[in-house]
Write an enzyme that holds these catalytic residues in place. Structure first.
Site, PDB file in Angstrom:
ATOM      1  N   GLU A 225       4.932  -3.971  11.802  1.00 24.12           N
ATOM      2  CA  GLU A 225       3.643  -3.273  11.818  1.00 24.12           C
ATOM      3  C   GLU A 225       2.696  -4.118  10.986  1.00 24.12           C
ATOM      4  O   GLU A 225       2.895  -4.283   9.789  1.00 24.12           O
ATOM      5  CB  GLU A 225       3.808  -1.853  11.265  1.00 24.12           C
ATOM      6  CG  GLU A 225       2.650  -0.947  11.642  1.00 24.12           C
ATOM      7  CD  GLU A 225       1.602  -0.911  10.555  1.00 24.12           C
ATOM      8  OE1 GLU A 225       0.624  -1.697  10.673  1.00 24.12           O
ATOM      9  OE2 GLU A 225       1.747  -0.127   9.619  1.00 24.12           O
TER      10      GLU A 225
ATOM     11  N   GLY B 298       0.878  -7.881   6.673  1.00 22.97           N
ATOM     12  CA  GLY B 298      -0.201  -8.564   7.385  1.00 22.97           C
ATOM     13  C   GLY B 298       0.313  -9.687   8.275  1.00 22.97           C
ATOM     14  O   GLY B 298       1.406  -9.605   8.841  1.00 22.97           O
TER      15      GLY B 298
ATOM     16  N   ASN C 200       0.796  -1.232   0.000  1.00 24.09           N
ATOM     17  CA  ASN C 200       0.000   0.000   0.000  1.00 24.09           C
ATOM     18  C   ASN C 200       0.833   1.288   0.000  1.00 24.09           C
ATOM     19  O   ASN C 200       0.364   2.332  -0.433  1.00 24.09           O
ATOM     20  CB  ASN C 200      -1.032   0.003   1.142  1.00 24.09           C
ATOM     21  CG  ASN C 200      -0.416  -0.043   2.516  1.00 24.09           C
ATOM     22  OD1 ASN C 200       0.759  -0.352   2.672  1.00 24.09           O
ATOM     23  ND2 ASN C 200      -1.200   0.259   3.529  1.00 24.09           N
TER      24      ASN C 200
ATOM     25  N   CYS D 296      -3.364   0.568   6.852  1.00 20.13           N
ATOM     26  CA  CYS D 296      -3.394  -0.065   8.191  1.00 20.13           C
ATOM     27  C   CYS D 296      -4.123   0.840   9.160  1.00 20.13           C
ATOM     28  O   CYS D 296      -4.777   0.366  10.085  1.00 20.13           O
ATOM     29  CB  CYS D 296      -1.972  -0.275   8.703  1.00 20.13           C
ATOM     30  SG  CYS D 296      -0.979  -1.222   7.583  1.00 20.13           S
TER      31      CYS D 296
HETATM   32  O1  G3P Z   1       1.235   0.937   7.545  1.00 18.97           O
HETATM   33  C1  G3P Z   1       0.790   2.192   7.702  1.00 18.97           C
HETATM   34  C2  G3P Z   1      -0.084   2.647   6.564  1.00 18.97           C
HETATM   35  O2  G3P Z   1      -0.958   1.636   6.170  1.00 18.97           O
HETATM   36  C3  G3P Z   1      -0.841   3.852   6.956  1.00 18.97           C
HETATM   37  O3  G3P Z   1      -0.110   4.976   6.753  1.00 18.97           O
HETATM   38  O4  G3P Z   1       0.201   7.357   6.407  1.00 18.97           O
HETATM   39  O5  G3P Z   1      -1.864   6.255   5.571  1.00 18.97           O
HETATM   40  O6  G3P Z   1      -1.546   6.585   8.005  1.00 18.97           O
HETATM   41  P1  G3P Z   1      -0.888   6.393   6.674  1.00 18.97           P
END
Ligand code: G3P
Length: 496
Positions: free
Chosen positions: A264, A246, A169, A298
């Site tokens: 993470e 994941g 992502n 996430c």
């Molecule tokens: O792993 C973190 C990501 O999925 C979220 O990052 O910057 O969209 O909060 P952000």
């Protein structure tokens, strides 16, 4: 355009090369891995399917390069990182184009990801110069029974070879969030990009190459997880693993040896809405937090826990905004774009259907075309539905109506995840009490969950992760403390 201009050397024929020893190479396997464009659902790019022997060589070179790099003055390391950041930003267009094609990220967000990554690298350089430029001086007589006969000097030293595994992502941003801290701290770096996002990563690595980093210091190996995944994460030459993704992270942490881990692994971020909340603000944040990049974050809002007395009004406001979301291809900068893969779309659909069968209310008609799923708010969700607990990673947001704050906190804390959460209220005292009670790494008050700004600490409790990220924490995590103790023959006290 991707693979042209300064990026010409990273591709041959149809297949992008991998990077090791300061060179772009073809794998001896003669095989490649196809990257499917989520929008067209056809092969967009191909990358090398590296072998385990190639991984061994990569790690050997990485070890050698790290020894020299650790002897490179900190200011020089910082200078090179600043250079890489500038080159990355200069070439934001072709890298963003890869993100659009590989992971269907909306065009503007793709550019933002690259620019944010350049800023992150520069910040790492600056922060590293500050925090690695100083150590500690301790004296022995503070501990009972000791005279001042020992002076202890501590400094932060690199770990060695850092293995970075970012997710699809944010393939570029979550790669540099590992590369920047690792390099400034004197480590070498082996990058294993996600399959979707690999080509964007290879372009990003070329920016480091153009900046003139020493040979072997940065490597990027592509290939099948089944062939080189475990091999990399269990490799005895790896001294640290930084992973974002994941469930695979849980498996990695069980298999990895005696190496520091930074993990993470997702979240089920709850959004608790009290009666006194500014409902327009909440609705805007549910849209931004739940639907940006089609919910594939996430930190997305993954369950709304709203007090029954304001639930109807909130749902009405969110629905009005959902109706305005533009659905379509990432090239047209739509808000909702195809999710990353067909299996992901099937999973999301499964969660939606389960909720429907068990009596939840769909606020919009469920619609899907290929990997494109229209945004959906699901009201009246109950705890017996999968969507109440599972992470859809898609554009569907469940709403659970609650009758007390305790009920909301209980639902949040009953999750096996604990990444972030948020609470909306005008009463700061209540907000603090709720924040303290929520078992998550971060709680946002009156805003949707989010990782950035990138120097803020970012961490998950429970199955959401190990350790803390954010630039400063990552630099510290990728170092260890070295002490030198000077033993004096007689006690020595500094006179005033
Ligand atoms: O792993 C973190 C990501 O999925 C979220 O990052 O910057 O969209 O909060 P952000």
């Amino acid at each position: 355009m991707a693979g042209t201009g300064v990026f010409e050397e990273i591709i041959e024929g149809q297949v992008f090369k991998y990077y090791t020893d300061g060179e772009w190479k073809k794998s001896a396997s003669g095989k490649s891995v196809a990257i499917i464009n989520p929008t067209t659902r056809t092969t967009q790019y191909k990358v090398q399917a590296c072998t385990q022997e190639e991984v061994n060589k990569v790690i050997d070179s990485s070890k050698i390069a790290q020894k020299q790099w650790a002897k490179t003055p900190l200011w020089k390391r910082a200078e090179l990182l600043h250079k890489a950041a500038a080159i990355l930003k200069e070439h934001k267009a072709p890298i963003a184009e890869c993100l659009v094609k590989e992971i269907a990220k909306p065009a503007k967000d793709s550019v933002t990801e690259v620019v944010r990554s350049g800023d992150l690298i520069s910040y790492c350089a600056e922060e590293g110069v500050r925090i690695l430029g100083e150590g500690k001086f301790l004296v022995s007589d503070s501990f009972p029974g000791n005279e001042r006969t020992k002076y202890c000097l501590t400094s932060k030293i690199p770990l060695g070879v850092v293995l970075a595994i970012p997710p699809f992502n944010y393939p570029v941003n979550l790669a540099v969030s590992k590369i920047g801290p690792a390099l400034i701290a004197g480590n070498s770096l082996v990058l294993k990009p996600p399959t979707q996002g690999a080509v964007a990563c290879l372009h990003m690595v070329q920016c480091f190459h153009l900046a003139g980093f020493p040979k072997g210091l940065i490597s990027c190996v592509t290939g099948k997880g089944s062939e080189i995944g475990d091999f990399l994460t269990m490799h005895p030459g790896v001294n640290c693993i930084s992973f974002t993704g994941g469930d695979t992270g849980i498996a990695i942490s069980k298999k990895a040896g005696m190496v520091p881990l930074q993990m993470e692994l997702g979240g089920k971020d709850a959004c608790i809405v009290l009666e006194d909340a500014d409902l327009d603000l909440v609705a805007a944040n549910i849209i931004k937090g739940g639907f940006s990049y089609s919910g594939q974050r996430c930190t997305a809002v993954k369950v709304v826990l709203v007090m029954e007395s304001v639930a109807d009004l909130l749902v009405e406001k969110v629905n009005a905004k959902v109706a305005k979301l533009k659905v379509g291809p990432p090239e047209e900068d739509c808000d909702i774009t195809p999710v990353v893969s067909e299996s992901s779309a099937n999973f999301i659909e499964g969660l939606a259907k389960d909720a429907k069968t068990k009596g939840a209310t769909f606020c919009q008609e469920y619609k899907r075309d290929g990997n494109l799923i229209w945004p959906l708010l699901i009201d009246n969700v109950r705890p017996d539905m999968r969507i109440a607990w599972e992470e859809p990673f898609g554009p569907i947001v469940p709403v659970i109506r609650i009758n007390s704050i305790e009920e909301g906190i209980h639902h949040c804390n009953a999750s096996n995840f604990g990444l972030q959460g948020c609470v909306f209220t005008k009463d700061i005292n209540k907000a603090i009490l709720i924040s303290d009670a929520m078992e998550t790494g971060t709680v946002q008050i009156n805003s949707a969950p989010a990782r950035g700004p990138d120097h803020f600490p970012f961490q998950g409790l429970k199955d959401s992760g190990i350790g803390s990220q954010g630039i400063t924490n990552s630099i510290n995590m990728m170092t260890k403390i070295k002490s030198t103790v000077i033993n004096l023959p007689t006690p020595s006290y500094t006179m005033g």
